[in-house]
Design a protein around this motif. Structure first.
Motif, mmCIF file in Angstrom:
data_model
loop_
_atom_site.group_PDB
_atom_site.id
_atom_site.type_symbol
_atom_site.label_atom_id
_atom_site.label_comp_id
_atom_site.label_asym_id
_atom_site.label_seq_id
_atom_site.Cartn_x
_atom_site.Cartn_y
_atom_site.Cartn_z
ATOM 1 N N MET A 1 -48.924 16.471 -11.802
ATOM 2 C CA MET A 1 -50.042 17.699 -12.009
ATOM 3 C C MET A 1 -51.290 16.686 -11.951
ATOM 4 S SD MET A 1 -50.425 19.570 -15.487
ATOM 5 C CE MET A 1 -51.439 21.135 -15.492
ATOM 6 N N GLU A 2 -52.182 16.940 -11.499
ATOM 7 C CA GLU A 2 -53.470 15.839 -11.552
ATOM 8 C C GLU A 2 -54.453 16.615 -12.291
ATOM 9 O OE1 GLU A 2 -56.094 12.873 -11.239
ATOM 10 O OE2 GLU A 2 -54.158 12.931 -10.212
ATOM 11 N N LEU A 3 -54.982 16.244 -13.423
ATOM 12 C CA LEU A 3 -55.981 16.794 -14.192
ATOM 13 C C LEU A 3 -57.558 16.300 -14.229
ATOM 14 C CD1 LEU A 3 -54.034 16.635 -17.856
ATOM 15 C CD2 LEU A 3 -54.204 18.563 -16.115
ATOM 16 N N ARG A 4 -57.455 15.164 -13.518
ATOM 17 C CA ARG A 4 -58.925 14.456 -13.116
ATOM 18 C C ARG A 4 -59.495 15.299 -11.881
ATOM 19 N NH1 ARG A 4 -57.925 8.162 -14.185
ATOM 20 N NH2 ARG A 4 -56.162 8.344 -15.624
ATOM 21 N N LYS A 5 -60.941 15.635 -12.218
ATOM 22 C CA LYS A 5 -61.628 16.149 -11.059
ATOM 23 C C LYS A 5 -62.557 15.286 -10.640
ATOM 24 C CE LYS A 5 -59.507 20.783 -11.981
ATOM 25 N NZ LYS A 5 -59.870 21.986 -12.681
ATOM 26 N N GLY A 6 -63.266 14.632 -11.764
ATOM 27 C CA GLY A 6 -64.556 13.847 -11.537
ATOM 28 C C GLY A 6 -64.229 12.578 -10.992
ATOM 29 N N LYS A 7 -65.390 11.859 -10.636
ATOM 30 C CA LYS A 7 -65.392 10.447 -10.483
ATOM 31 C C LYS A 7 -65.706 9.608 -11.304
ATOM 32 C CE LYS A 7 -69.828 10.576 -8.136
ATOM 33 N NZ LYS A 7 -70.649 9.309 -8.180
ATOM 34 N N ASP A 8 -66.439 10.146 -12.429
ATOM 35 C CA ASP A 8 -67.104 9.632 -13.477
ATOM 36 C C ASP A 8 -66.575 10.240 -14.784
ATOM 37 O OD1 ASP A 8 -68.724 7.931 -11.645
ATOM 38 O OD2 ASP A 8 -70.308 9.393 -12.085
ATOM 39 N N ALA A 9 -66.632 9.661 -15.953
ATOM 40 C CA ALA A 9 -66.106 10.117 -17.246
ATOM 41 C C ALA A 9 -67.362 9.910 -18.173
ATOM 42 C CB ALA A 9 -64.913 9.435 -17.756
ATOM 43 N N LEU A 10 -67.431 11.297 -18.898
ATOM 44 C CA LEU A 10 -68.288 11.380 -20.235
ATOM 45 C C LEU A 10 -67.389 11.133 -21.268
ATOM 46 C CD1 LEU A 10 -70.994 11.489 -21.545
ATOM 47 C CD2 LEU A 10 -70.900 13.847 -21.103
ATOM 48 N N ILE A 11 -67.389 10.196 -22.121
ATOM 49 C CA ILE A 11 -66.693 9.895 -23.312
ATOM 50 C C ILE A 11 -67.612 10.421 -24.669
ATOM 51 C CG2 ILE A 11 -65.407 8.391 -24.825
ATOM 52 C CD1 ILE A 11 -64.826 6.661 -22.565
ATOM 53 N N ILE A 12 -67.134 11.471 -25.316
ATOM 54 C CA ILE A 12 -68.073 11.952 -26.336
ATOM 55 C C ILE A 12 -67.354 11.634 -27.590
ATOM 56 C CG2 ILE A 12 -68.971 14.029 -27.664
ATOM 57 C CD1 ILE A 12 -69.389 15.327 -24.934
ATOM 58 N N GLU A 13 -67.841 10.601 -28.344
ATOM 59 C CA GLU A 13 -67.089 10.320 -29.404
ATOM 60 C C GLU A 13 -67.179 11.136 -30.646
ATOM 61 O OE1 GLU A 13 -67.829 7.867 -33.547
ATOM 62 O OE2 GLU A 13 -69.493 8.475 -32.222
ATOM 63 N N ASN A 14 -68.217 11.917 -30.797
ATOM 64 C CA ASN A 14 -68.478 12.759 -32.001
ATOM 65 C C ASN A 14 -67.919 14.086 -31.715
ATOM 66 O OD1 ASN A 14 -70.251 14.861 -33.295
ATOM 67 N ND2 ASN A 14 -70.832 13.034 -34.539
ATOM 68 N N ARG A 15 -67.226 14.869 -32.487
ATOM 69 C CA ARG A 15 -66.426 15.943 -32.753
ATOM 70 C C ARG A 15 -67.307 17.130 -32.469
ATOM 71 N NH1 ARG A 15 -63.064 15.936 -36.887
ATOM 72 N NH2 ARG A 15 -61.380 15.301 -35.399
ATOM 73 N N GLN A 16 -68.437 16.976 -33.357
ATOM 74 C CA GLN A 16 -69.626 18.193 -33.253
ATOM 75 C C GLN A 16 -70.119 18.220 -31.828
ATOM 76 O OE1 GLN A 16 -68.400 19.932 -35.841
ATOM 77 N NE2 GLN A 16 -70.403 20.429 -35.700
ATOM 78 N N LEU A 17 -70.560 17.138 -31.374
ATOM 79 C CA LEU A 17 -70.907 16.938 -30.125
ATOM 80 C C LEU A 17 -70.246 17.354 -28.966
ATOM 81 C CD1 LEU A 17 -73.052 13.599 -30.217
ATOM 82 C CD2 LEU A 17 -73.996 15.943 -30.323
ATOM 83 N N PHE A 18 -68.943 17.282 -28.895
ATOM 84 C CA PHE A 18 -68.015 17.700 -28.280
ATOM 85 C C PHE A 18 -67.827 19.308 -28.311
ATOM 86 C CE2 PHE A 18 -63.383 18.556 -26.915
ATOM 87 C CZ PHE A 18 -63.393 17.985 -25.582
ATOM 88 N N LEU A 19 -67.650 19.781 -29.521
ATOM 89 C CA LEU A 19 -67.432 21.121 -29.566
ATOM 90 C C LEU A 19 -68.822 22.177 -29.341
ATOM 91 C CD1 LEU A 19 -65.618 21.168 -33.269
ATOM 92 C CD2 LEU A 19 -64.483 21.535 -30.685
ATOM 93 N N ASN A 20 -69.908 21.291 -29.352
ATOM 94 C CA ASN A 20 -71.037 21.972 -28.949
ATOM 95 C C ASN A 20 -71.532 21.324 -27.580
ATOM 96 O OD1 ASN A 20 -71.863 23.877 -31.403
ATOM 97 N ND2 ASN A 20 -71.574 21.736 -32.224
ATOM 98 N N TRP A 21 -70.577 21.729 -26.847
ATOM 99 C CA TRP A 21 -70.892 21.093 -25.304
ATOM 100 C C TRP A 21 -71.912 21.580 -24.512
ATOM 101 C CZ3 TRP A 21 -70.740 17.208 -22.364
ATOM 102 C CH2 TRP A 21 -70.892 17.367 -21.161
ATOM 103 N N ALA A 22 -72.366 22.908 -24.593
ATOM 104 C CA ALA A 22 -73.446 23.473 -23.867
ATOM 105 C C ALA A 22 -74.614 22.718 -24.408
ATOM 106 C CB ALA A 22 -73.676 24.836 -24.096
ATOM 107 N N GLN A 23 -74.969 22.652 -25.591
ATOM 108 C CA GLN A 23 -76.135 21.826 -26.022
ATOM 109 C C GLN A 23 -76.130 20.250 -25.846
ATOM 110 O OE1 GLN A 23 -75.559 23.187 -30.281
ATOM 111 N NE2 GLN A 23 -77.099 24.657 -30.139
ATOM 112 N N THR A 24 -74.983 19.792 -25.887
ATOM 113 C CA THR A 24 -74.791 18.385 -25.715
ATOM 114 C C THR A 24 -75.268 17.967 -24.238
ATOM 115 O OG1 THR A 24 -73.187 18.010 -27.362
ATOM 116 C CG2 THR A 24 -73.367 16.526 -25.751
#
Length: 78
Positions: A1-24
């Motif tokens: 099962m391949e979960l990766r789809k992108g060639k790059d990765a965006l690591i979001i350290e902060n939980r609030q920024l991760f949960l509010n993805w559209a705004q981030t």
């Protein structure tokens, strides 16, 4: 099962920024040098993503973007 789809990765350290993805995402595209058209979003869980066990997983990406706080967790990831 391949979960990766992108060639790059965006690591979001902060939980609030991760949960509010559209705004981030809107902020990153407007105010930062984030221009990847093919990326996966990864929750960094503070600085847990810095654990050496994740190195092989992250090394498969062409580019890593880091969206972190300016605190120990964010600096450790960077």
């Amino acid at each position: 099962m391949e979960l990766r789809k992108g060639k790059d990765a965006l690591i979001i350290e902060n939980r609030q920024l991760f949960l509010n993805w559209a705004q981030t995402k809107a902020f990153l595209q407007k105010r930062c040098q984030f221009s990847s058209s093919s990326y996966d979003v990864i929750f960094g869980a503070g600085n847990d993503i810095s654990n050496s066990l994740h190195q092989e997983f992250l090394s498969d990406y062409q580019k890593l973007y880091v969206c972190g706080d300016i605190d120990l967790g964010g600096v450790t990831i960077a």
